[in-house]
Design a protein around this motif. Structure first.
Motif, PDB file in Angstrom:
ATOM      1  N   LEU A   1       0.827  -1.202   0.000  1.00  0.00           N
ATOM      2  CA  LEU A   1       0.000   0.000   0.000  1.00  0.00           C
ATOM      3  C   LEU A   1       0.861   1.252   0.000  1.00  0.00           C
ATOM      4  CD1 LEU A   1      -2.732   1.454   0.283  1.00  0.00           C
ATOM      5  CD2 LEU A   1      -2.568   1.104   2.750  1.00  0.00           C
ATOM      6  N   LEU A   2       1.828   1.313   0.906  1.00  0.00           N
ATOM      7  CA  LEU A   2       2.696   2.495   0.999  1.00  0.00           C
ATOM      8  C   LEU A   2       3.579   2.625  -0.236  1.00  0.00           C
ATOM      9  CD1 LEU A   2       3.741   2.250   4.763  1.00  0.00           C
ATOM     10  CD2 LEU A   2       1.925   3.638   3.743  1.00  0.00           C
ATOM     11  N   LEU A   3       4.073   1.496  -0.740  1.00  0.00           N
ATOM     12  CA  LEU A   3       4.947   1.529  -1.916  1.00  0.00           C
ATOM     13  C   LEU A   3       4.198   2.058  -3.138  1.00  0.00           C
ATOM     14  CD1 LEU A   3       7.587   0.701  -3.432  1.00  0.00           C
ATOM     15  CD2 LEU A   3       6.536  -1.540  -3.769  1.00  0.00           C
ATOM     16  N   PHE A   4       3.031   1.487  -3.423  1.00  0.00           N
ATOM     17  CA  PHE A   4       2.313   1.891  -4.627  1.00  0.00           C
ATOM     18  C   PHE A   4       1.755   3.305  -4.512  1.00  0.00           C
ATOM     19  CE2 PHE A   4       2.666  -2.462  -5.855  1.00  0.00           C
ATOM     20  CZ  PHE A   4       2.484  -2.478  -7.236  1.00  0.00           C
ATOM     21  N   VAL A   5       1.368   3.725  -3.324  1.00  0.00           N
ATOM     22  CA  VAL A   5       0.807   5.065  -3.166  1.00  0.00           C
ATOM     23  C   VAL A   5       1.887   6.124  -3.268  1.00  0.00           C
ATOM     24  CG1 VAL A   5      -0.264   6.651  -1.515  1.00  0.00           C
ATOM     25  CG2 VAL A   5      -1.235   4.382  -1.886  1.00  0.00           C
ATOM     26  N   TYR A   6       2.996   5.947  -2.555  1.00  0.00           N
ATOM     27  CA  TYR A   6       3.991   7.013  -2.472  1.00  0.00           C
ATOM     28  C   TYR A   6       5.082   6.924  -3.540  1.00  0.00           C
ATOM     29  CZ  TYR A   6       1.862   8.403   1.903  1.00  0.00           C
ATOM     30  OH  TYR A   6       0.971   8.853   2.845  1.00  0.00           O
ATOM     31  N   ILE A   7       5.276   5.777  -4.163  1.00  0.00           N
ATOM     32  CA  ILE A   7       6.274   5.662  -5.229  1.00  0.00           C
ATOM     33  C   ILE A   7       5.606   5.743  -6.604  1.00  0.00           C
ATOM     34  CG2 ILE A   7       8.117   4.243  -6.196  1.00  0.00           C
ATOM     35  CD1 ILE A   7       8.703   5.341  -3.415  1.00  0.00           C
TER      36      ILE A   7
ATOM     37  N   THR B   1       1.871   8.561 -10.885  1.00  0.00           N
ATOM     38  CA  THR B   1       1.820   8.018 -12.242  1.00  0.00           C
ATOM     39  C   THR B   1       0.578   7.170 -12.453  1.00  0.00           C
ATOM     40  OG1 THR B   1       4.241   7.987 -12.341  1.00  0.00           O
ATOM     41  CG2 THR B   1       3.054   6.622 -13.929  1.00  0.00           C
ATOM     42  N   MET B   2       0.272   6.291 -11.486  1.00  0.00           N
ATOM     43  CA  MET B   2      -0.875   5.413 -11.616  1.00  0.00           C
ATOM     44  C   MET B   2      -2.186   6.200 -11.606  1.00  0.00           C
ATOM     45  SD  MET B   2       0.501   2.425 -11.889  1.00  0.00           S
ATOM     46  CE  MET B   2      -0.769   1.224 -11.548  1.00  0.00           C
ATOM     47  N   SER B   3      -2.274   7.223 -10.775  1.00  0.00           N
ATOM     48  CA  SER B   3      -3.499   8.010 -10.711  1.00  0.00           C
ATOM     49  C   SER B   3      -3.718   8.791 -11.993  1.00  0.00           C
ATOM     50  CB  SER B   3      -3.458   8.962  -9.511  1.00  0.00           C
ATOM     51  OG  SER B   3      -2.391   9.895  -9.643  1.00  0.00           O
ATOM     52  N   ALA B   4      -2.635   9.224 -12.649  1.00  0.00           N
ATOM     53  CA  ALA B   4      -2.779   9.926 -13.924  1.00  0.00           C
ATOM     54  C   ALA B   4      -3.382   9.010 -14.974  1.00  0.00           C
ATOM     55  CB  ALA B   4      -1.422  10.450 -14.387  1.00  0.00           C
ATOM     56  N   GLY B   5      -2.971   7.733 -14.962  1.00  0.00           N
ATOM     57  CA  GLY B   5      -3.523   6.778 -15.916  1.00  0.00           C
ATOM     58  C   GLY B   5      -4.972   6.452 -15.630  1.00  0.00           C
TER      59      GLY B   5
ATOM     60  N   ASP C   1      -3.096  12.790  -9.408  1.00  0.00           N
ATOM     61  CA  ASP C   1      -3.865  13.075  -8.198  1.00  0.00           C
ATOM     62  C   ASP C   1      -3.793  11.824  -7.329  1.00  0.00           C
ATOM     63  OD1 ASP C   1      -5.540  13.799  -6.187  1.00  0.00           O
ATOM     64  OD2 ASP C   1      -7.318  14.071  -7.439  1.00  0.00           O
ATOM     65  N   ARG C   2      -2.900  11.837  -6.367  1.00  0.00           N
ATOM     66  CA  ARG C   2      -2.638  10.638  -5.585  1.00  0.00           C
ATOM     67  C   ARG C   2      -3.869  10.109  -4.882  1.00  0.00           C
ATOM     68  NH1 ARG C   2       2.378  11.358  -1.848  1.00  0.00           N
ATOM     69  NH2 ARG C   2       3.378  11.413  -3.899  1.00  0.00           N
ATOM     70  N   SER C   3      -4.790  10.985  -4.506  1.00  0.00           N
ATOM     71  CA  SER C   3      -5.995  10.542  -3.805  1.00  0.00           C
ATOM     72  C   SER C   3      -6.837   9.613  -4.674  1.00  0.00           C
ATOM     73  CB  SER C   3      -6.829  11.746  -3.365  1.00  0.00           C
ATOM     74  OG  SER C   3      -7.281  12.483  -4.498  1.00  0.00           O
ATOM     75  N   VAL C   4      -6.780   9.788  -5.993  1.00  0.00           N
ATOM     76  CA  VAL C   4      -7.520   8.907  -6.894  1.00  0.00           C
ATOM     77  C   VAL C   4      -6.999   7.488  -6.795  1.00  0.00           C
ATOM     78  CG1 VAL C   4      -8.060   8.427  -9.318  1.00  0.00           C
ATOM     79  CG2 VAL C   4      -8.089  10.782  -8.474  1.00  0.00           C
ATOM     80  N   TYR C   5      -5.684   7.352  -6.763  1.00  0.00           N
ATOM     81  CA  TYR C   5      -5.120   6.001  -6.697  1.00  0.00           C
ATOM     82  C   TYR C   5      -5.278   5.404  -5.309  1.00  0.00           C
ATOM     83  CZ  TYR C   5      -2.176   2.043  -7.800  1.00  0.00           C
ATOM     84  OH  TYR C   5      -1.727   0.764  -8.020  1.00  0.00           O
ATOM     85  N   ILE C   6      -5.249   6.223  -4.263  1.00  0.00           N
ATOM     86  CA  ILE C   6      -5.497   5.702  -2.915  1.00  0.00           C
ATOM     87  C   ILE C   6      -6.892   5.082  -2.849  1.00  0.00           C
ATOM     88  CG2 ILE C   6      -5.836   6.340  -0.495  1.00  0.00           C
ATOM     89  CD1 ILE C   6      -3.692   8.460  -0.833  1.00  0.00           C
ATOM     90  N   ALA C   7      -7.884   5.795  -3.394  1.00  0.00           N
ATOM     91  CA  ALA C   7      -9.246   5.261  -3.398  1.00  0.00           C
ATOM     92  C   ALA C   7      -9.329   3.979  -4.211  1.00  0.00           C
ATOM     93  CB  ALA C   7     -10.208   6.306  -3.960  1.00  0.00           C
ATOM     94  N   TYR C   8      -8.544   3.903  -5.282  1.00  0.00           N
ATOM     95  CA  TYR C   8      -8.607   2.715  -6.140  1.00  0.00           C
ATOM     96  C   TYR C   8      -7.943   1.507  -5.489  1.00  0.00           C
ATOM     97  CZ  TYR C   8      -8.124  -0.312 -10.206  1.00  0.00           C
ATOM     98  OH  TYR C   8      -8.202  -1.380 -11.063  1.00  0.00           O
TER      99      TYR C   8
END
Length: 271
Positions: free
Chosen positions: A48-54, A58-62, A69-76
């Motif tokens: 969780l910490l690795l994918f959110v903060y590293i 990038t993942m949230s942009a996709g 927007d990191r919050s988008v990927y946290i929710a996902y």
């Protein structure tokens, strides 16, 4: 005048009493040796910490189709990690059952005047409770780093909790069967590794439409993806579609399979 006959307890009351005793024994064992549970919890938390903060920006942009927007990927990612937490926790169940088998504890229980099914029921209920507690802890980490579910109603939260408990029950029975059929605790841990690997090849980290076409059906119809998509729909308001009944069908099928597998392994003649 003869003394009145003492009523014998029913089979149900014996099963409940002995299952409660076995549950208490397993919970005490887990409390005295918390290192295994903590080690299994580290995997989903570190991911969780690795994918959110590293990889989060990038993942949230996709996923968002726009700027990072990191919050988008946290929710996902959080719903997928909650399901992965259950898979990780049930590995400890396989190891615990295998340890009881190799150390002769289950063989000793078989010779005692207790309800035979209570031995496995104690492991199963204890594991489900540990899985739910682990999910709460990982969920708390998710909330701490920004996960929010503001649109979910009380009924949707209850449905999400019920889904998590059903998934935990299904994979716990599978883990019990793995533990009973393994020659030692190390083999049980290795045989239960698919419970961690399967979430990695599901929709837990990336959407299905971002996967290669040949791989997408594998990820879409394996046990974790329908449960993850259903949990996302309940907590975040995304479309659930047919995922809810596929998730329930998987859970019921795995529960029945795990139960009869565990029962056959438990009832086999000791070597």
């Amino acid at each position: 005048m003869s003394a009145p006959a003492t009523a014998r307890p029913s089979q149900l009351s014996l099963a409940v009493r002995d299952s409660s005793t076995m549950l208490r024994r397993n919970l005490l064992h887990a409390r005295r040796y918390p290192s295994l549970t903590l080690n299994l919890l580290l995997t989903p938390i570190m991911l969780l910490l690795l994918f959110v903060y590293i990889f989060g920006d990038t993942m949230s942009a996709g996923i968002n189709g726009g700027g990072p927007d990191r919050s988008v990927y946290i929710a996902y990612i959080v719903p997928g990690l909650l399901l992965m937490t259950i898979g990780s926790t049930t590995i400890g169940t396989a190891v615990s059952v295998a340890t009881d088998m190799t150390e002769g504890i289950i063989a000793r229980f078989r010779t005692m005047a207790i309800h035979r099914g209570s031995i496995l029921i104690g492991h199963v209920i204890g594991s489900v409770l540990q899985s739910i507690l682990s999910v709460v802890l990982v969920g708390a980490v998710g909330v701490a780093i920004g996960f929010r579910s503001t649109d979910a109603t009380v009924l949707e939260w209850l449905a999400a909790f019920g889904l998590l408990a059903l998934v935990a029950l299904a994979f716990t029975w599978i883990a019990v069967g793995m533990g009973l059929s393994s020659p030692n605790a190390e083999a049980a841990s290795n045989s239960a590794m698919p419970l961690i690997v399967l979430p990695l090849i599901s929709s837990a980290f990336v959407p299905l439409d971002a996967m290669p076409g040949w791989f997408r059906p594998i990820a879409e119809y394996q046990p974790f993806t329908p449960a993850i998509e259903t949990l996302r729909g309940l907590l975040l308001g995304t479309a659930i579609g047919h995922n809810w009944w596929i998730a329930i069908a998987w859970c019921l099928a795995l529960t029945v399979l795990g139960y009869y597998w565990s029962k056959s392994q438990f009832n086999r003649d000791p070597k």
